[in-house]
Design an enzyme around this catalytic site. Structure first.
Site, PDB file in Angstrom:
ATOM      1  N   THR A  11       0.292  -9.248   1.297  1.00 52.17           N
ATOM      2  CA  THR A  11       0.100  -9.662  -0.092  1.00 52.17           C
ATOM      3  C   THR A  11       1.125 -10.692  -0.525  1.00 52.17           C
ATOM      4  OG1 THR A  11       0.200  -8.873  -2.388  1.00 52.17           O
ATOM      5  CG2 THR A  11       1.485  -7.658  -0.795  1.00 52.17           C
TER       6      THR A  11
ATOM      7  N   TYR B  22       4.969  -2.022  -4.581  1.00 51.53           N
ATOM      8  CA  TYR B  22       3.797  -2.462  -3.823  1.00 51.53           C
ATOM      9  C   TYR B  22       4.194  -3.585  -2.870  1.00 51.53           C
ATOM     10  CZ  TYR B  22      -0.529  -4.975  -2.807  1.00 51.53           C
ATOM     11  OH  TYR B  22      -1.548  -5.634  -2.172  1.00 51.53           O
TER      12      TYR B  22
END
Length: 340
Positions: free
Chosen positions: A127, A152
Site C-alpha cells: 500500500t 495499517y
C-alpha cells in the site's frame, strides 16, 4: 515468455483473500490469462459466491500451516498472490493489534509456508500508506522514504521487509505492489466491492447515489489541497488485477530479481471531485456532510508509476474517473438485484 508458458502448464497460482474485492478480480484476471487458480479465504469479509465454480476453494486461515501445506501439495502451487488482510486505516489506529496480527504475523506464517513448500514466486498486496505523508510536491516514487503514520501502513511495511530478507536468504523472489486508492468493478460485472459497511469513498458514494445511504461524509475540508479535501490516486481494480498477472510473469522470467512497484495512475482527484463525478454519472445530487479529518489521513497521495510501466510493460485500460464510477455503479445495482 517461454519460461512462463512452461510454468503455466505445470503449476497453479494460489490467491489468498481470493473471495474479497481485489482478490476476486485477480482470480478473474489470472483465469482470463489462462492460469490455473486456487483460492484460500476465511470469508470474514469475502464471499464464497465471488469465487468461480471451477476454482478450487479452501475456507481457512493463511496462518494455518497444516492447511497451507495441504493446499500447496494438492494443487501443485507455484506462485502466491497474497491479498488476505485488513485494510481500514481508522480501524488500524483504534485496534492496532488486529492489524499486526492479520497483516504482519499471518503474512509471516504464509511466507514461511511458501518457502517450506517450495513456492518460489510471491506477489504481495502492499500500500501507498507505507509512505506516510511524504514531504514532496507531486507524485511519489518507490524510493521515497517510507514513514507510515498509521498501523495499517506499518503492518504492510513490515511484511515488505520480511519478503526482502527472505528473498536474500532463499531461492525465492517477490513483487510488492504498493496500491494507491483502488476503485471500480469488473467491466463485465462478474465481481466488485461487496463488503457491507465499506469505507472506500467511491463505494460509499455510489451507495448513497442509489439510496442505500442518506449522505456521504467528507472527512476534512482544511487539507493543503486546491479545494481543501483529500486528494487520492484512484486506480481501477481491473487495471490493478492485470498488474498482478504481469508481475507474476516477470518473477517467473527473472527468478533472481524482485520488484517493488507503485500501482496508480500518476494523478489524483479530490473527494469533492469524486462526488461531482458521481453526481454527473447518476444525474442526481448526493447529500454531502462536512466533518473533521480522520486519524491517519494524509492530504494527498498520488503515484509516480514510471517504474511499473517500464518493469512490467503495464498500460492502464481504465484511467478515467467517470468510467471507474460507472463500473462501480453498475456493480452496486447488481448487488441490489441480488438482494432483491
Amino acid at each position: 515468455m517461454t519460461a512462463t508458458v512452461g510454468f503455466k502448464d505445470r503449476h497453479t497460482i494460489l490467491v489468498t483473500g481470493g473471495a474479497g474485492y481485489i482478490g476476486s478480480h485477480a482470480v478473474l484476471a489470472l483465469k482470463d490469462a489462462g492460469w490455473k487458480v486456487a483460492v484460500i479465504d476465511n470469508l470474514v469479509t469475502g464471499f464464497a459466491w465471488a469465487v468461480p465454480g471451477d476454482v478450487p476453494f479452501y475456507q481457512g486461515d493463511i496462518a494455518d500451516g497444516d492447511l497451507l501445506a495441504r493446499i500447496l501439495s494438492e494443487q501443485n502451487i507455484g506462485g502466491i498472490l497474497h491479498f488476505a488482510g485488513s485494510v481500514v486505516v481508522p480501524e488500524s489506529v483504534s485496534d492496532p493489534l488486529k492489524y499486526y496480527s492479520n497483516n504482519t504475523a499471518k503474512s509471516r506464517s504464509l511466507i514461511e509456508s511458501a518457502i517450506q513448500g517450495g513456492v518460489k514466486h510471491f506477489i504481495f498486496s502492499s500500500t501507498a500508506a507505507t509512505y506516510g505523508t511524504p514531504d514532496i510536491d507531486g507524485p511519489i516514487g518507490e524510493t521515497t522514504p517510507q514513514v507510515p503514520i498509521n498501523p495499517y501502513g506499518t503492518s504492510k511495511l513490515m511484511t515488505e521487509w520480511m519478503l526482502r530478507d527472505c528473498a536474500a536468504a532463499h531461492d525465492f523472489n517477490y513483487c510488492a505492489l504498493r496500491y494507491f486508492n483502488v476503485a471500480g468493478a469488473d467491466p463485465q460485472a462478474r465481481t466488485g466491492q461487496s463488503t457491507a459497511g465499506a469505507t472506500h469513498l467511491i463505494k460509499v458514494a455510489v451507495e448513497a447515489a442509489l439510496g442505500k445511504r442518506d449522505n456521504v461524509t467528507v472527512f476534512g475540508t482544511d487539507f493543503d489541497t486546491p479545494d481543501g479535501t483529500g486528494v487520492r490516486d484512484y486506480i481501477h481494480v481491473s487495471d490493478l488485477a492485470h498488474a498482478h498477472v504481469l508481475a507474476l510473469e516477470a518473477l517467473i522470467a527473472e527468478p533472481s530479481r524482485s520488484h517493488t512497484l507503485n500501482c496508480g495512475y500518476g494523478h489524483g482527484y479530490s473527494v469533492l471531485e469524486v462526488l461531482d463525478a458521481i453526481d454527473r454519472v447518476t444525474n442526481r445530487k448526493i447529500t454531502r456532510v462536512l466533518a473533521g479529518r480522520r486519524a491517519g489521513d494524509p492530504a494527498s497521495l498520488t503515484a509516480d508509476n514510471k517504474a511499473i510501466r517500464q518493469s512490467l510493460g503495464w498500460t492502464p485500460q481504465h484511467d478515467d474517473l467517470d468510467t471507474i464510477v460507472s463500473h462501480a455503479l453498475a456493480w452496486e445495482r447488481h448487488l441490489g438485484e441480488r438482494a432483491g
